[in-house]
Design a protein around this motif. Structure first.
Motif, PDB file in Angstrom:
ATOM      1  N   ILE A 155       0.817  -1.214   0.000  1.00  0.00           N
ATOM      2  CA  ILE A 155       0.000   0.000   0.000  1.00  0.00           C
ATOM      3  C   ILE A 155       0.852   1.267   0.000  1.00  0.00           C
ATOM      4  O   ILE A 155       0.491   2.260  -0.638  1.00  0.00           O
ATOM      5  N   GLU A 156       1.992   1.257   0.694  1.00  0.00           N
ATOM      6  CA  GLU A 156       2.824   2.455   0.737  1.00  0.00           C
ATOM      7  C   GLU A 156       3.334   2.805  -0.661  1.00  0.00           C
ATOM      8  O   GLU A 156       3.187   3.944  -1.126  1.00  0.00           O
ATOM      9  N   ALA A 157       3.939   1.859  -1.346  1.00  0.00           N
ATOM     10  CA  ALA A 157       4.476   2.102  -2.687  1.00  0.00           C
ATOM     11  C   ALA A 157       3.360   2.446  -3.668  1.00  0.00           C
ATOM     12  O   ALA A 157       3.519   3.328  -4.525  1.00  0.00           O
ATOM     13  N   GLN A 158       2.221   1.776  -3.555  1.00  0.00           N
ATOM     14  CA  GLN A 158       1.116   2.060  -4.467  1.00  0.00           C
ATOM     15  C   GLN A 158       0.535   3.454  -4.207  1.00  0.00           C
ATOM     16  O   GLN A 158       0.148   4.150  -5.144  1.00  0.00           O
ATOM     17  N   THR A 159       0.488   3.873  -2.956  1.00  0.00           N
ATOM     18  CA  THR A 159      -0.020   5.214  -2.655  1.00  0.00           C
ATOM     19  C   THR A 159       0.925   6.273  -3.214  1.00  0.00           C
ATOM     20  O   THR A 159       0.474   7.248  -3.836  1.00  0.00           O
ATOM     21  N   HIS A 160       2.223   6.108  -3.024  1.00  0.00           N
ATOM     22  CA  HIS A 160       3.187   7.058  -3.595  1.00  0.00           C
ATOM     23  C   HIS A 160       3.064   7.126  -5.117  1.00  0.00           C
ATOM     24  O   HIS A 160       3.069   8.211  -5.706  1.00  0.00           O
ATOM     25  N   LYS A 161       2.935   5.978  -5.780  1.00  0.00           N
ATOM     26  CA  LYS A 161       2.827   5.961  -7.244  1.00  0.00           C
ATOM     27  C   LYS A 161       1.528   6.612  -7.707  1.00  0.00           C
ATOM     28  O   LYS A 161       1.494   7.328  -8.715  1.00  0.00           O
ATOM     29  N   THR A 162       0.459   6.374  -6.971  1.00  0.00           N
ATOM     30  CA  THR A 162      -0.826   6.992  -7.303  1.00  0.00           C
ATOM     31  C   THR A 162      -0.720   8.506  -7.191  1.00  0.00           C
ATOM     32  O   THR A 162      -1.177   9.245  -8.072  1.00  0.00           O
ATOM     33  N   PHE A 163      -0.081   8.993  -6.126  1.00  0.00           N
ATOM     34  CA  PHE A 163       0.128  10.439  -5.990  1.00  0.00           C
ATOM     35  C   PHE A 163       1.007  10.972  -7.113  1.00  0.00           C
ATOM     36  O   PHE A 163       0.756  12.068  -7.632  1.00  0.00           O
ATOM     37  N   ALA A 164       2.031  10.235  -7.499  1.00  0.00           N
ATOM     38  CA  ALA A 164       2.882  10.678  -8.607  1.00  0.00           C
ATOM     39  C   ALA A 164       2.042  10.877  -9.866  1.00  0.00           C
ATOM     40  O   ALA A 164       2.215  11.868 -10.586  1.00  0.00           O
ATOM     41  N   ASN A 165       1.122   9.964 -10.130  1.00  0.00           N
ATOM     42  CA  ASN A 165       0.266  10.080 -11.313  1.00  0.00           C
ATOM     43  C   ASN A 165      -0.708  11.248 -11.188  1.00  0.00           C
ATOM     44  O   ASN A 165      -0.963  11.970 -12.159  1.00  0.00           O
ATOM     45  N   LEU A 166      -1.253  11.448  -9.996  1.00  0.00           N
ATOM     46  CA  LEU A 166      -2.132  12.600  -9.774  1.00  0.00           C
ATOM     47  C   LEU A 166      -1.368  13.910  -9.974  1.00  0.00           C
ATOM     48  O   LEU A 166      -1.889  14.861 -10.560  1.00  0.00           O
ATOM     49  N   LEU A 167      -0.131  13.952  -9.493  1.00  0.00           N
ATOM     50  CA  LEU A 167       0.677  15.161  -9.648  1.00  0.00           C
ATOM     51  C   LEU A 167       0.990  15.458 -11.107  1.00  0.00           C
ATOM     52  O   LEU A 167       1.053  16.628 -11.502  1.00  0.00           O
ATOM     53  N   VAL A 168       1.170  14.423 -11.934  1.00  0.00           N
ATOM     54  CA  VAL A 168       1.376  14.633 -13.371  1.00  0.00           C
ATOM     55  C   VAL A 168       0.150  15.317 -13.970  1.00  0.00           C
ATOM     56  O   VAL A 168       0.269  16.300 -14.706  1.00  0.00           O
ATOM     57  N   VAL A 169      -1.026  14.810 -13.650  1.00  0.00           N
ATOM     58  CA  VAL A 169      -2.252  15.396 -14.202  1.00  0.00           C
ATOM     59  C   VAL A 169      -2.419  16.833 -13.711  1.00  0.00           C
ATOM     60  O   VAL A 169      -2.702  17.741 -14.505  1.00  0.00           O
ATOM     61  N   LEU A 170      -2.235  17.059 -12.410  1.00  0.00           N
ATOM     62  CA  LEU A 170      -2.357  18.425 -11.883  1.00  0.00           C
ATOM     63  C   LEU A 170      -1.357  19.363 -12.552  1.00  0.00           C
ATOM     64  O   LEU A 170      -1.718  20.486 -12.948  1.00  0.00           O
ATOM     65  N   LYS A 171      -0.110  18.918 -12.693  1.00  0.00           N
ATOM     66  CA  LYS A 171       0.924  19.754 -13.326  1.00  0.00           C
ATOM     67  C   LYS A 171       0.538  20.090 -14.759  1.00  0.00           C
ATOM     68  O   LYS A 171       0.673  21.235 -15.201  1.00  0.00           O
ATOM     69  N   ASP A 172       0.046  19.105 -15.498  1.00  0.00           N
ATOM     70  CA  ASP A 172      -0.365  19.348 -16.882  1.00  0.00           C
ATOM     71  C   ASP A 172      -1.534  20.332 -16.961  1.00  0.00           C
ATOM     72  O   ASP A 172      -1.722  20.997 -17.978  1.00  0.00           O
ATOM     73  N   LEU A 173      -2.299  20.422 -15.899  1.00  0.00           N
ATOM     74  CA  LEU A 173      -3.404  21.378 -15.819  1.00  0.00           C
ATOM     75  C   LEU A 173      -2.936  22.748 -15.323  1.00  0.00           C
ATOM     76  O   LEU A 173      -3.725  23.688 -15.260  1.00  0.00           O
ATOM     77  N   GLY A 174      -1.663  22.843 -14.905  1.00  0.00           N
ATOM     78  CA  GLY A 174      -1.160  24.084 -14.332  1.00  0.00           C
ATOM     79  C   GLY A 174      -1.573  24.261 -12.881  1.00  0.00           C
ATOM     80  O   GLY A 174      -1.636  25.388 -12.382  1.00  0.00           O
ATOM     81  N   LEU A 175      -1.840  23.160 -12.201  1.00  0.00           N
ATOM     82  CA  LEU A 175      -2.291  23.189 -10.809  1.00  0.00           C
ATOM     83  C   LEU A 175      -1.346  22.379  -9.934  1.00  0.00           C
ATOM     84  O   LEU A 175      -0.465  21.684 -10.425  1.00  0.00           O
ATOM     85  N   GLY A 176      -1.572  22.452  -8.637  1.00  0.00           N
ATOM     86  CA  GLY A 176      -0.816  21.665  -7.675  1.00  0.00           C
ATOM     87  C   GLY A 176      -1.723  21.187  -6.557  1.00  0.00           C
ATOM     88  O   GLY A 176      -2.937  21.453  -6.567  1.00  0.00           O
TER      89      GLY A 176
END
Length: 131
Positions: free
Chosen positions: A50-71
């Motif tokens: 769960i720890e590694a999967q949660t970090h990876k999930t956040f990494a993917n969310l951060l990619v989408v937010l960054k592409d939107l110009g958000l954080g």
């Protein structure tokens, strides 16, 4: 109300079903639930635990937010889905909390579910607001 804008981003994991990475209207941004998939190799096994999967999930969310110009500071609500709610809830919360300032945590719902795509242990989606 403005017409919705639908976003798909090349550097985010390809959708596992028919959906956009995000949809926005009138400054509200709805980020589709992300899984712990490696966008560089989507056939790769998911991370262990769960720890590694949660970090990876956040990494993917951060990619989408960054592409939107958000954080993360723009996130007003989150929903998390866990396949082993009682077994993973505390460890998930420890990782989740590390991504937000203690005084700037979004509203959140966390749900136990019987299954997620790709047999993931966690999925997280966001609602964000443009400044």
């Amino acid at each position: 109300m403005s017409m919705p804008v639908y976003h798909l981003f090349a550097d985010a994991p390809a959708p596992v079903a028919p959906f956009s990475h995000a949809c926005e209207a009138d400054g509200w941004v709805f980020v589709t639930g992300q899984l712990p998939i490696d966008p560089g190799n989507e056939a790769a096994p998911l991370p262990e635990g769960i720890e590694a999967q949660t970090h990876k999930t956040f990494a993917n969310l951060l990619v989408v937010l960054k592409d939107l110009g958000l954080g993360l500071e723009n996130v007003v609500s989150a929903r998390a889905f866990l396949t082993d709610f009682y077994g993973d809830y505390q460890r998930f919360n420890t990782i989740y909390a590390s991504y937000f300032a203690e005084d700037k945590r979004p509203a959140r719902t966390c749900i136990g579910t019987t299954g997620l795509a790709r047999h993931a242990l966690v999925e997280i989606d966001f609602i964000a607001r443009r400044p």
